[in-house]
Scaffold this motif. Structure first.
Motif, short mmCIF file in Angstrom:
data_model
loop_
_atom_site.label_atom_id
_atom_site.label_comp_id
_atom_site.label_asym_id
_atom_site.label_seq_id
_atom_site.Cartn_x
_atom_site.Cartn_y
_atom_site.Cartn_z
N ASP A 1 -9.93 0.88 10.77
CA ASP A 1 -10.42 1.49 9.53
C ASP A 1 -9.64 2.73 9.13
OD1 ASP A 1 -12.39 -0.41 9.04
OD2 ASP A 1 -13.90 0.67 10.18
N ARG A 2 -8.59 3.03 9.87
CA ARG A 2 -7.75 4.20 9.55
C ARG A 2 -6.46 3.73 8.89
NH1 ARG A 2 -3.67 6.62 12.30
NH2 ARG A 2 -4.07 5.34 14.13
N PHE A 3 -6.09 4.36 7.79
CA PHE A 3 -4.83 4.06 7.10
C PHE A 3 -3.72 4.85 7.77
CE2 PHE A 3 -1.69 5.02 3.76
CZ PHE A 3 -1.34 3.73 3.40
N ASP A 4 -2.63 4.17 8.12
CA ASP A 4 -1.53 4.83 8.83
C ASP A 4 -0.23 4.10 8.54
OD1 ASP A 4 0.24 6.08 10.54
OD2 ASP A 4 -0.80 5.48 12.38
N ILE A 5 0.64 4.70 7.72
CA ILE A 5 1.90 4.06 7.36
C ILE A 5 2.85 3.96 8.54
CG2 ILE A 5 1.69 4.72 4.94
CD1 ILE A 5 3.90 6.84 5.47
N ASN A 6 2.55 4.63 9.63
CA ASN A 6 3.39 4.55 10.83
C ASN A 6 2.86 3.53 11.84
OD1 ASN A 6 5.37 6.69 10.21
ND2 ASN A 6 3.52 7.93 10.14
N ASP B 1 -0.72 13.50 2.89
CA ASP B 1 0.27 13.72 3.94
C ASP B 1 1.18 12.51 4.11
OD1 ASP B 1 -2.07 12.35 4.84
OD2 ASP B 1 -1.52 12.74 6.93
N GLN B 2 0.61 11.32 4.01
CA GLN B 2 1.41 10.11 4.14
C GLN B 2 2.21 9.83 2.86
OE1 GLN B 2 -0.39 6.89 6.55
NE2 GLN B 2 -2.18 8.25 6.63
N LEU B 3 1.66 10.20 1.71
CA LEU B 3 2.42 10.10 0.46
C LEU B 3 3.66 10.99 0.56
CD1 LEU B 3 2.97 9.36 -2.47
CD2 LEU B 3 1.22 11.03 -3.15
N ALA B 4 3.49 12.21 1.04
CA ALA B 4 4.65 13.11 1.20
C ALA B 4 5.66 12.54 2.19
CB ALA B 4 4.17 14.49 1.65
N GLN B 5 5.17 11.92 3.23
CA GLN B 5 6.05 11.35 4.25
C GLN B 5 6.90 10.21 3.67
OE1 GLN B 5 3.96 9.96 7.72
NE2 GLN B 5 5.85 9.62 8.87
N VAL B 6 6.29 9.29 2.95
CA VAL B 6 7.06 8.17 2.38
C VAL B 6 7.94 8.65 1.23
CG1 VAL B 6 5.32 7.27 0.75
CG2 VAL B 6 6.98 5.72 1.78
N ALA B 7 7.52 9.67 0.50
CA ALA B 7 8.35 10.23 -0.57
C ALA B 7 9.62 10.86 0.01
CB ALA B 7 7.57 11.25 -1.38
N ALA B 8 9.49 11.47 1.19
CA ALA B 8 10.64 12.11 1.84
C ALA B 8 11.52 11.12 2.58
CB ALA B 8 10.14 13.18 2.81
N ASP B 9 10.95 10.01 3.02
CA ASP B 9 11.70 9.01 3.79
C ASP B 9 11.45 7.63 3.22
OD1 ASP B 9 12.89 7.30 5.61
OD2 ASP B 9 11.74 8.01 7.34
N ARG B 10 12.31 7.20 2.30
CA ARG B 10 12.12 5.92 1.63
C ARG B 10 12.26 4.73 2.58
NH1 ARG B 10 13.12 7.24 -3.47
NH2 ARG B 10 11.65 8.78 -4.12
N GLY B 11 12.76 4.97 3.77
CA GLY B 11 12.81 3.91 4.76
C GLY B 11 11.42 3.45 5.18
N LEU B 12 10.39 4.21 4.82
CA LEU B 12 9.01 3.87 5.14
C LEU B 12 8.33 3.03 4.06
CD1 LEU B 12 7.87 7.36 6.52
CD2 LEU B 12 8.38 5.28 7.84
N VAL B 13 9.02 2.76 2.96
CA VAL B 13 8.40 2.03 1.85
C VAL B 13 7.90 0.66 2.29
CG1 VAL B 13 8.89 0.89 -0.36
CG2 VAL B 13 9.52 3.27 -0.02
N GLN C 1 7.09 -0.58 5.32
CA GLN C 1 5.92 -0.57 6.20
C GLN C 1 4.71 0.05 5.52
OE1 GLN C 1 8.10 1.51 9.33
NE2 GLN C 1 6.44 2.98 9.46
N THR C 2 4.92 0.90 4.53
CA THR C 2 3.79 1.43 3.75
C THR C 2 3.12 0.29 2.98
OG1 THR C 2 4.80 3.62 3.55
CG2 THR C 2 3.13 3.03 1.91
N ILE C 3 3.91 -0.57 2.36
CA ILE C 3 3.34 -1.71 1.63
C ILE C 3 2.59 -2.62 2.60
CG2 ILE C 3 3.92 -3.81 0.34
CD1 ILE C 3 3.95 -1.19 -1.32
N GLU C 4 3.15 -2.87 3.78
CA GLU C 4 2.46 -3.72 4.76
C GLU C 4 1.13 -3.11 5.18
OE1 GLU C 4 3.33 -6.88 5.61
OE2 GLU C 4 4.89 -6.57 4.11
N GLU C 5 1.11 -1.79 5.36
CA GLU C 5 -0.14 -1.14 5.76
C GLU C 5 -1.16 -1.17 4.62
OE1 GLU C 5 -2.80 1.27 8.27
OE2 GLU C 5 -1.52 -0.50 8.42
N VAL C 6 -0.71 -1.01 3.38
CA VAL C 6 -1.64 -1.13 2.24
C VAL C 6 -2.20 -2.55 2.19
CG1 VAL C 6 -1.87 -1.10 -0.27
CG2 VAL C 6 -0.58 0.72 0.87
N LEU C 7 -1.35 -3.55 2.38
CA LEU C 7 -1.82 -4.94 2.39
C LEU C 7 -2.86 -5.15 3.47
CD1 LEU C 7 1.58 -6.72 1.78
CD2 LEU C 7 -0.47 -7.02 0.37
N ARG C 8 -2.64 -4.57 4.64
CA ARG C 8 -3.60 -4.71 5.74
C ARG C 8 -4.89 -3.95 5.43
NH1 ARG C 8 -6.14 -2.12 9.49
NH2 ARG C 8 -5.21 -0.16 8.86
#
Length: 172
Positions: free
Chosen positions: A101-106, A33-45, A47-54
Motif C-alpha cells: 500500500d506504499r507508493f515507491d518509485i524505487n 519527494d518522489q516527483l522531485a526525484q524523477v524530475a531530477a533523474d529521468r532514468g526513473l521515468v 520504473q515510475t510508470i510501472e509503480e503507478v500501474l501497480r
C-alpha cells in the motif's frame, strides 16, 4: 464480431492510457519527494510508470466467464460462471509486494497484474507503457513540480476503468 473487437481495442487503449496519465500526475503530486526525484533523474521515468500501474491500476477489475469447471482454494467454480478478477487488489498483495500500500518509485519487482496475465495479457501493454513514459517525460520537461487542485478534481465513474474525468493542476 470483428467490429466489436475493434471497438473494444479502440476504447480500451484510449480510456486506460488516459487514466494512467491522470494517476501519474495525482500520485506524484501526493509524493512530492518522489516527483522531485524523477524530475531530477529521468532514468526513473520507466520504473515510475510501472509503480503507478501497480499502485493505481487504471483497470482494477476484469470479468471473465469460466469455460470449464475449476477448483480454486478448495472451492469449485462451475463452468459458465462469471468471475471477477481484482487485479488492483492483487497489485497490492503483501505476499508479492512488500508494503504493497506504499507508493515507491524505487521499488523493485518482477511484474504486476495491471495488464493481465497469460492468454489475457493486454495486447496494448507495450504501447500504454510507452505513452505513459513519453507523457511523464514531456510534462517533467516543462513542469518539474505541480500540485493537484483537489477541490476541482472529478473522478470518472465507469464500470471498467478507474481514474479522473478532470484533474486540474497548479504548477509550482
Amino acid at each position: 464480431e470483428v467490429l466489436g473487437f475493434v471497438q473494444l481495442l479502440a476504447a480500451a487503449g484510449n480510456e486506460t492510457t488516459t487514466r494512467l496519465i491522470g494517476w501519474t500526475g495525482k500520485v506524484l503530486a501526493e509524493h512530492p519527494d518522489q516527483l522531485a526525484q524523477v524530475a531530477a533523474d529521468r532514468g526513473l521515468v520507466g520504473q515510475t510508470i510501472e509503480e503507478v500501474l501497480r499502485y493505481e491500476s487504471p483497470s482494477p477489475v476484469q470479468a471473465r466467464y469460466v469455460t470449464t469447471e475449476v477448483e480454486h482454494y478448495g472451492e469449485i467454480v462451475p463452468a459458465g460462471s462469471a468471475i471477477l478478477l481484482l487485479t488492483g487488489a492483487a497489485n497490492r498483495d503483501e505476499r508479492q509486494f512488500e508494503e504493497g500500500d506504499r507508493f515507491d518509485i524505487n521499488r523493485r519487482f518482477d511484474h504486476h497484474l495491471s495488464f493481465g496475465h497469460g492468454v489475457h495479457f493486454c495486447l496494448g501493454a507495450a504501447l500504454a507503457r510507452l505513452e505513459g513514459r513519453i507523457a511523464l517525460d514531456e510534462v517533467l520537461q516543462r513542469f518539474p513540480r505541480w500540485e493537484v487542485d483537489t477541490d476541482r478534481a472529478v473522478q470518472a465513474r465507469t464500470s471498467t476503468v478507474r481514474g479522473w474525468e478532470t484533474l486540474p493542476v497548479l504548477v509550482a
